[in-house]
Design an enzyme around this catalytic site. Structure first.
Site, PDB file in Angstrom:
ATOM      1  N   LYS A 195       0.856  -1.187   0.000  1.00  0.00           N
ATOM      2  CA  LYS A 195       0.000   0.000   0.000  1.00  0.00           C
ATOM      3  C   LYS A 195       0.890   1.235   0.000  1.00  0.00           C
ATOM      4  O   LYS A 195       1.699   1.433   0.907  1.00  0.00           O
ATOM      5  CB  LYS A 195      -0.898  -0.020   1.236  1.00  0.00           C
ATOM      6  N   LYS A 248      -2.120  -1.546  -3.812  1.00  0.00           N
ATOM      7  CA  LYS A 248      -3.033  -0.405  -3.722  1.00  0.00           C
ATOM      8  C   LYS A 248      -2.257   0.893  -3.779  1.00  0.00           C
ATOM      9  O   LYS A 248      -1.241   1.007  -3.081  1.00  0.00           O
ATOM     10  CB  LYS A 248      -3.781  -0.504  -2.381  1.00  0.00           C
TER      11      LYS A 248
HETATM   12  C1  PBG Z   1      -7.637   3.050   5.606  1.00  0.00           C
HETATM   13  C2  PBG Z   1      -7.915   2.983   4.161  1.00  0.00           C
HETATM   14  C3  PBG Z   1      -7.759   3.970   3.169  1.00  0.00           C
HETATM   15  C4  PBG Z   1      -8.266   3.433   1.989  1.00  0.00           C
HETATM   16  C5  PBG Z   1      -8.676   2.145   2.274  1.00  0.00           C
HETATM   17  N1  PBG Z   1      -8.439   1.873   3.607  1.00  0.00           N
HETATM   18  C6  PBG Z   1      -7.283   5.365   3.267  1.00  0.00           C
HETATM   19  C7  PBG Z   1      -5.904   5.676   3.674  1.00  0.00           C
HETATM   20  O1  PBG Z   1      -5.034   4.828   3.812  1.00  0.00           O
HETATM   21  O2  PBG Z   1      -5.687   6.866   3.923  1.00  0.00           O
HETATM   22  C8  PBG Z   1      -8.365   4.144   0.674  1.00  0.00           C
HETATM   23  C9  PBG Z   1      -9.434   3.656  -0.252  1.00  0.00           C
HETATM   24  C10 PBG Z   1      -9.748   4.571  -1.383  1.00  0.00           C
HETATM   25  O3  PBG Z   1      -9.136   5.653  -1.565  1.00  0.00           O
HETATM   26  O4  PBG Z   1     -10.664   4.219  -2.141  1.00  0.00           O
HETATM   27  N2  PBG Z   1      -6.333   2.992   6.022  1.00  0.00           N
END
Ligand code: PBG
Length: 324
Positions: A195, A248
């Site tokens: 991520k 991601k």
């Molecule tokens: C929580 C999380 C996030 C997303 C999914 N789980 C946001 C982040 O890490 O700030 C993003 C999902 C999206 O932008 O569609 N940690």
């Protein structure tokens, strides 16, 4: 054999011919549809930053889940909002959090739908970081313990898969152990393994009210220049017990999906995040892009890169189009 003997246009002459030779096919089986759950009852509130997305209270989410299931989409991914936030995000592991209530409603309305829950503290902490703060920093090991409590609470509520999205080191192992000792050996883990600290989460943070109150997430989410750490993250998560790994966001990281596909033999999920979704929607709203065309091409590109699972806010729209 070069031109004129070789003519690649021969195989592009008709729709049927193109279908026959195309190597990648998008299917509704690939999709996971994200849903946002909030406290209260009778709530179906549009999320301003995300086209056609809503906050649902648990009592209304069953109907939505039934619709998702009727489109043959195999799974939903739940994000919860708390009644109130505090420094540790304690509502995250409450037995009657909005998420716990929603799982029960979904299981009643659509028993065959796979329920995945996002496991992260950022929507539950008053500072908006994904873990607890100690000396101005996110404390890794203390956070892992809380995430494990949250995962067990979701499993107890009936989740089929828990999906940690916090990027703490070691959290997959801690969660696996906690699930097993609580008797949830069959609850799977989909780890947000690779991520990145991306600008494309903007619309989601409005939806989840989870923007950090100070600083950013760069000390835990990955630096986007680095493909090697992504492979190490994935390898470690598999070792710690992840059943499914995730890359991601998806589009700026198709190379990472592709590398992971070649390197690992576990299912790979890709998250087509809120910012990617809204780029297409904003351009389509302005008349610059054909929405359906851009959507299907984008989703197919994620599949072609090597993803088995595509988490997308377009899941319902795409499922409807693929049916025709
Ligand atoms: C929580 C999380 C996030 C997303 C999914 N789980 C946001 C982040 O890490 O700030 C993003 C999902 C999206 O932008 O569609 N940690």
């Amino acid at each position: 054999m070069a031109f004129p003997k070789t003519r690649l246009r021969r195989l592009r002459q008709s729709e049927a011919m193109r279908r026959l030779v195309s190597g990648t096919r998008l299917s509704v089986d690939d999709f996971v549809y994200p849903l946002f759950v909030c406290p209260g009852s009778g709530v179906k509130r549009p999320i301003e930053s995300m086209t056609d997305c809503f906050h649902f209270s648990a009592d209304l989410i069953g109907a939505e889940a039934a619709q998702v299931a009727s489109l043959q989409i195999p799974a939903v991914l739940l994000f919860g909002l708390p009644e109130s936030k505090d420094p540790t995000g304690s509502e995250a592991w409450s037995s009657d959090s909005a998420v716990a209530q929603a799982i029960k409603q979904i299981k009643q309305a659509a028993p065959d739908l796979v329920v995945i829950t996002d496991v992260c503290l950022c929507a539950y902490t008053d500072h908006g970081h994904c873990g607890v703060i100690k000396d101005g920093k996110v404390d890794n090991d203390a956070t892992c313990e809380l995430l494990a409590k949250m995962a067990v609470a979701h499993a107890r509520g009936g989740a089929d898969i828990v999906a940690p999205s916090d990027m703490m080191d070691g959290r997959v192992g801690t969660i696996r152990e906690a699930l097993d000792s609580a008797g949830f050996v069959d609850v799977a883990i989909m780890a947000y393994s690779a991520k990145y600290a991306s600008a494309f989460y903007g619309p989601f943070r409005d939806a989840a009210e989870s923007a950090p109150a100070f600083g950013d997430r760069k000390a835990y989410q990955m630096d986007f220049g680095d493909p090697r750490q992504a492979m190490r993250e994935i390898a470690l998560d598999i070792e710690e017990g992840a059943d499914i790994v995730m890359v991601k966001p998806a589009l700026p990281y198709l190379d990472i999906i592709c590398r992971a596909r070649h390197q690992f033999d576990v299912p790979i999920a890709a998250y087509n995040v809120s910012g990617e979704f809204m780029c297409i929607n904003a351009a389509a709203d302005a008349g610059y892009l054909d929405r359906a065309g851009a959507m299907l091409e984008t989703l197919l590109s994620i599949k072609r890169a090597g993803a088995d699972i595509i988490i997308t806010y377009y899941a319902k729209t795409a499922a409807q189009m693929l049916r025709k």
